[in-house]
Design a protein around this motif. Structure first.
Motif, PDB file in Angstrom:
ATOM      1  N   HIS A 107      56.785  50.170  35.152  1.00 14.04           N
ATOM      2  CA  HIS A 107      56.719  49.809  33.737  1.00 14.04           C
ATOM      3  C   HIS A 107      55.794  50.809  33.057  1.00 14.04           C
ATOM      4  N   LEU A 108      56.331  51.576  32.111  1.00 12.27           N
ATOM      5  CA  LEU A 108      55.554  52.565  31.374  1.00 12.27           C
ATOM      6  C   LEU A 108      54.940  51.932  30.139  1.00 12.27           C
ATOM      7  N   LEU A 109      53.666  52.195  29.922  1.00 12.25           N
ATOM      8  CA  LEU A 109      52.969  51.636  28.770  1.00 12.25           C
ATOM      9  C   LEU A 109      52.062  52.698  28.171  1.00 12.25           C
ATOM     10  N   GLN A 110      52.180  52.898  26.856  1.00  8.92           N
ATOM     11  CA  GLN A 110      51.278  53.814  26.157  1.00  8.92           C
ATOM     12  C   GLN A 110      50.109  53.004  25.617  1.00  8.92           C
ATOM     13  N   SER A 111      48.944  53.227  26.185  1.00 13.09           N
ATOM     14  CA  SER A 111      47.755  52.457  25.822  1.00 13.09           C
ATOM     15  C   SER A 111      46.533  53.188  26.361  1.00 13.09           C
ATOM     16  N   THR A 112      45.348  52.774  25.909  1.00 13.54           N
ATOM     17  CA  THR A 112      44.099  53.392  26.359  1.00 13.54           C
ATOM     18  C   THR A 112      43.227  52.338  27.029  1.00 13.54           C
ATOM     19  N   VAL A 113      42.993  52.490  28.312  1.00 17.73           N
ATOM     20  CA  VAL A 113      42.167  51.551  29.070  1.00 17.73           C
ATOM     21  C   VAL A 113      40.702  51.875  28.820  1.00 17.73           C
ATOM     22  N   THR A 114      39.913  50.841  28.521  1.00 18.87           N
ATOM     23  CA  THR A 114      38.503  51.045  28.177  1.00 18.87           C
ATOM     24  C   THR A 114      37.530  50.432  29.175  1.00 18.87           C
ATOM     25  N   ALA A 115      37.974  49.472  29.986  1.00 17.69           N
ATOM     26  CA  ALA A 115      37.055  48.807  30.919  1.00 17.69           C
ATOM     27  C   ALA A 115      37.840  48.103  32.011  1.00 17.69           C
ATOM     28  N   LEU A 116      37.162  47.901  33.152  1.00 14.64           N
ATOM     29  CA  LEU A 116      37.734  47.191  34.301  1.00 14.64           C
ATOM     30  C   LEU A 116      36.829  46.026  34.650  1.00 14.64           C
ATOM     31  N   ASP A 117      37.420  44.873  34.953  1.00 14.90           N
ATOM     32  CA  ASP A 117      36.635  43.679  35.278  1.00 14.90           C
ATOM     33  C   ASP A 117      37.156  43.062  36.562  1.00 14.90           C
ATOM     34  N   GLU A 118      36.287  42.970  37.571  1.00 21.16           N
ATOM     35  CA  GLU A 118      36.647  42.343  38.849  1.00 21.16           C
ATOM     36  C   GLU A 118      35.926  41.007  39.029  1.00 21.16           C
ATOM     37  N   ASP A 119      35.698  40.262  37.984  1.00 24.03           N
ATOM     38  CA  ASP A 119      34.941  39.014  38.057  1.00 24.03           C
ATOM     39  C   ASP A 119      35.731  37.957  38.812  1.00 24.03           C
ATOM     40  N   ASP A 120      35.365  37.719  40.069  1.00 23.60           N
ATOM     41  CA  ASP A 120      36.090  36.766  40.903  1.00 23.60           C
ATOM     42  C   ASP A 120      35.713  35.320  40.629  1.00 23.60           C
ATOM     43  N   THR A 121      34.825  35.062  39.676  1.00 23.03           N
ATOM     44  CA  THR A 121      34.484  33.679  39.353  1.00 23.03           C
ATOM     45  C   THR A 121      35.504  33.076  38.393  1.00 23.03           C
ATOM     46  N   GLN A 122      36.375  33.901  37.831  1.00 22.21           N
ATOM     47  CA  GLN A 122      37.350  33.421  36.870  1.00 22.21           C
ATOM     48  C   GLN A 122      38.639  33.039  37.577  1.00 22.21           C
ATOM     49  N   GLU A 123      39.550  32.470  36.815  1.00 27.62           N
ATOM     50  CA  GLU A 123      40.839  32.068  37.387  1.00 27.62           C
ATOM     51  C   GLU A 123      41.664  33.272  37.808  1.00 27.62           C
ATOM     52  N   GLU A 124      41.260  34.462  37.330  1.00 30.90           N
ATOM     53  CA  GLU A 124      41.967  35.684  37.708  1.00 30.90           C
ATOM     54  C   GLU A 124      41.447  36.267  39.018  1.00 30.90           C
ATOM     55  N   ALA A 125      40.814  35.454  39.862  1.00 29.85           N
ATOM     56  CA  ALA A 125      40.271  35.953  41.129  1.00 29.85           C
ATOM     57  C   ALA A 125      41.338  36.717  41.899  1.00 29.85           C
ATOM     58  N   GLY A 126      40.915  37.838  42.494  1.00 31.00           N
ATOM     59  CA  GLY A 126      41.841  38.680  43.220  1.00 31.00           C
ATOM     60  C   GLY A 126      42.585  39.669  42.351  1.00 31.00           C
ATOM     61  N   GLN A 127      42.189  39.743  41.083  1.00 30.21           N
ATOM     62  CA  GLN A 127      42.822  40.665  40.151  1.00 30.21           C
ATOM     63  C   GLN A 127      41.760  41.580  39.527  1.00 30.21           C
ATOM     64  N   VAL A 128      42.247  42.676  38.957  1.00 31.98           N
ATOM     65  CA  VAL A 128      41.438  43.485  38.060  1.00 31.98           C
ATOM     66  C   VAL A 128      41.988  43.279  36.655  1.00 31.98           C
ATOM     67  N   ILE A 129      41.099  42.996  35.720  1.00 27.05           N
ATOM     68  CA  ILE A 129      41.497  42.844  34.319  1.00 27.05           C
ATOM     69  C   ILE A 129      41.153  44.146  33.601  1.00 27.05           C
ATOM     70  N   LEU A 130      42.147  44.774  32.997  1.00 21.41           N
ATOM     71  CA  LEU A 130      41.956  46.034  32.304  1.00 21.41           C
ATOM     72  C   LEU A 130      41.915  45.776  30.803  1.00 21.41           C
ATOM     73  N   SER A 131      40.796  46.085  30.165  1.00 22.14           N
ATOM     74  CA  SER A 131      40.700  45.990  28.704  1.00 22.14           C
ATOM     75  C   SER A 131      41.268  47.257  28.090  1.00 22.14           C
ATOM     76  N   THR A 132      41.818  47.127  26.875  1.00 18.92           N
ATOM     77  CA  THR A 132      42.406  48.277  26.199  1.00 18.92           C
ATOM     78  C   THR A 132      41.886  48.389  24.775  1.00 18.92           C
ATOM     79  N   TRP A 133      41.950  49.593  24.246  1.00 19.44           N
ATOM     80  CA  TRP A 133      41.602  49.832  22.849  1.00 19.44           C
ATOM     81  C   TRP A 133      42.451  48.978  21.926  1.00 19.44           C
TER      82      TRP A 133
END
Length: 262
Positions: A107-133
């Motif tokens: 899946h191609l996406l044009q976007s700008t990644v600004t931060a990575l979050d590996e906070d395993d205390t959240q429901e997204e445990a086992g994931q990386v959350i990528l913030s974007t501009w």
């Protein structure tokens, strides 16, 4: 490509919606990121390939493919053989992009990644959350940073300096700052780009992690993040970058085999 069918007639493996969790998010679609995404998708992974400018997907370091030495088995060698004897870099880029767009599982996406979050205390445990501009957050089980010379990149042309990466695109300043906040020691690197068709040569300055911050491709301080290509320490060529991408793809695909963990 995620329409009803890819250009090869294969049904896509997923239809990404907000919150979709990819197997791998590859940040940066230069040589390293493009090769890695292509190999991972062909190996069965659901891959997000995100770039600031998809029009520059797989852009070469020079204006032609002459003497490039792309390794056999790479998507770059595949396209070069299709076009031979033509060596025009822009023609090559267009055919390469069409190949990536028609590869099921990318899946191609044009976007700008600004931060990575590996906070395993959240429901997204086992994931990386990528913030974007642009705002929407992206989700993946693994992330590979292949941002080339764009990590806080600066162009030096004569006495002038631009806050941009090699292709005059926005530099990844926010992402560099986020990595530094994670405790990753970033050091300066520099490359010189030769002048082409009368244009002057210029220098590119950017950041890479110190060698001690990586074990192979793995970023020691981040469990699910790897780095590949020009943004990693060392000297790089077409052959070395594409060979490294093949090696990393093999390692990641092997780790997801049944019984080997996710």
């Amino acid at each position: 490509m995620f329409g009803p069918q890819s250009q090869h007639g294969l049904a896509p493996r997923s239809r990404p919606q907000p919150g979709h969790v990819y197997d791998v998010a590859v940040v940066g679609a230069g040589l390293a990121g493009t090769e890695l995404a292509w190999r991972l998708a062909r190996g069965g992974s659901d891959v997000l390939l995100v770039s600031q400018a998809l029009d520059h997907l797989g852009t070469l370091y020079g204006p032609t493919t002459e003497g490039a030495g792309f390794p056999d088995g790479s998507v770059f060698a595949l396209i070069q053989r299709r076009l031979a004897p033509d060596t025009d870099g822009w023609t090559f880029h267009r055919h390469l992009k069409a190949e990536i767009e028609s590869t099921s599982g990318i899946h191609l996406l044009q976007s700008t990644v600004t931060a990575l979050d590996e906070d395993d205390t959240q429901e997204e445990a086992g994931q990386v959350i990528l913030s974007t501009w642009e705002g929407p957050k992206l989700h993946a089980r693994q992330v590979v940073l292949a941002v080339g010379a764009f990590l806080k990149g600066r162009l030096l042309i004569g006495s002038g300096m631009e806050e941009a990466g090699r292709l005059s695109e926005v530099a990844y300043d926010f992402l560099a700052d986020d990595l530094a906040r994670s405790g990753i020691w970033l050091v300066g690197a520099e490359r010189t780009a030769a002048g082409v068709d009368g244009a002057p040569a210029y220098d590119v300055r950017f950041l890479t992690p110190a060698p001690s911050e990586l074990s192979g491709f793995h970023v020691n301080r981040l469990e699910r993040v790897r780095m590949l290509g020009q943004c990693a320490p060392g000297e790089h060529t077409y052959a070395s970058v594409l060979t490294d991408a093949a090696q990393l793809a093999g390692e990641m695909l092997e780790a997801t085999l049944p019984g080997e963990g996710a």
